[in-house]
Design a protein around this motif. Structure first.
Motif, mmCIF file in Angstrom:
data_model
loop_
_atom_site.group_PDB
_atom_site.id
_atom_site.type_symbol
_atom_site.label_atom_id
_atom_site.label_comp_id
_atom_site.label_asym_id
_atom_site.label_seq_id
_atom_site.Cartn_x
_atom_site.Cartn_y
_atom_site.Cartn_z
ATOM 1 N N UNK A 297 0.945 -1.183 -0.063
ATOM 2 C CA UNK A 297 -0.015 -0.172 -0.018
ATOM 3 C C UNK A 297 0.943 1.113 -0.014
ATOM 4 N N UNK A 298 0.262 2.380 -0.304
ATOM 5 C CA UNK A 298 1.037 3.735 -0.533
ATOM 6 C C UNK A 298 0.493 4.691 0.624
ATOM 7 N N UNK A 299 1.386 5.626 1.126
ATOM 8 C CA UNK A 299 1.060 6.413 2.011
ATOM 9 C C UNK A 299 1.605 7.652 1.640
ATOM 10 N N UNK A 300 1.224 9.044 1.802
ATOM 11 C CA UNK A 300 1.610 10.050 1.510
ATOM 12 C C UNK A 300 2.830 10.482 2.404
ATOM 13 N N UNK A 301 3.900 11.218 2.086
ATOM 14 C CA UNK A 301 4.782 11.801 2.851
ATOM 15 C C UNK A 301 5.059 13.142 2.647
ATOM 16 N N UNK A 302 4.547 13.710 1.778
ATOM 17 C CA UNK A 302 4.672 15.318 1.441
ATOM 18 C C UNK A 302 3.611 15.684 0.366
ATOM 19 N N UNK B 206 4.855 -2.254 2.719
ATOM 20 C CA UNK B 206 4.190 -3.503 2.911
ATOM 21 C C UNK B 206 2.984 -3.398 3.903
ATOM 22 N N UNK B 207 1.956 -4.256 3.822
ATOM 23 C CA UNK B 207 0.773 -4.327 4.606
ATOM 24 C C UNK B 207 1.059 -4.648 5.999
ATOM 25 N N UNK B 208 2.194 -5.325 6.223
ATOM 26 C CA UNK B 208 2.788 -5.502 7.584
ATOM 27 C C UNK B 208 3.455 -4.318 8.176
ATOM 28 N N UNK B 209 4.217 -3.775 7.467
ATOM 29 C CA UNK B 209 4.760 -2.444 7.924
ATOM 30 C C UNK B 209 3.627 -1.419 8.356
ATOM 31 N N UNK B 210 2.666 -1.144 7.318
ATOM 32 C CA UNK B 210 1.683 -0.202 7.704
ATOM 33 C C UNK B 210 0.875 -0.513 9.189
ATOM 34 N N UNK B 211 0.832 -1.866 9.229
ATOM 35 C CA UNK B 211 0.069 -2.474 10.482
ATOM 36 C C UNK B 211 0.836 -2.009 11.595
ATOM 37 N N UNK B 212 1.998 -2.214 11.526
ATOM 38 C CA UNK B 212 3.077 -1.583 12.588
ATOM 39 C C UNK B 212 3.076 -0.250 12.958
#
Length: 122
Positions: free
Chosen positions: A31-36, A89-95
């Motif tokens: 998945x992607x998330x914004x950083x700026x 990764x989905x695991x990193x986003x869950x963390x």
């Protein structure tokens, strides 16, 4: 509030169209998330006027995606900027979610954020 398309919405829509650039390239479990988000308003647009956004990936660096975004009303440039996203990764986003909301699901303050804000006020 003034009767113009605000920089808030320019920022929101810039991030949204950049997400549309990223989504078709995500693999299962990513998945992607914004950083700026960096935007500049050049001309006003009225509330409710139709705007056209163009988002283009301008560079990739590791798991980071950079998109150039332009917003037009007709041929007139309303604003432009750049949106940065990172693919995780989905695991990193869950963390990250667990770190942001350690009390999630505990019943303590719903999302857990209210309790932490209260602790900061004490």
């Amino acid at each position: 509030m003034h009767p113009f398309y605000s920089t808030y919405w320019l920022t929101y829509h810039s991030e949204y169209v950049s997400r549309l650039v990223l989504e078709p390239h995500l693999d299962y479990g990513e998945d992607g998330i914004g950083t700026g988000v960096f935007v500049r308003h050049h001309n006003p647009a009225g509330i409710g006027q139709e705007l056209r956004f163009i988002a283009e990936c301008t560079r990739l660096h590791g798991n980071y995606l950079f998109c150039e975004v332009k917003a037009f009303q007709g041929e007139r440039l309303i604003g432009e900027g750049e949106v940065h996203q990172v693919v995780l990764s989905s695991d990193k986003l869950k963390e990250l979610h667990r770190r942001a909301y350690p009390d999630w699901g505990s019943g303590a303050g719903g999302w857990g954020i209210e309790d932490h804000l209260w602790e900061l006020k004490k």
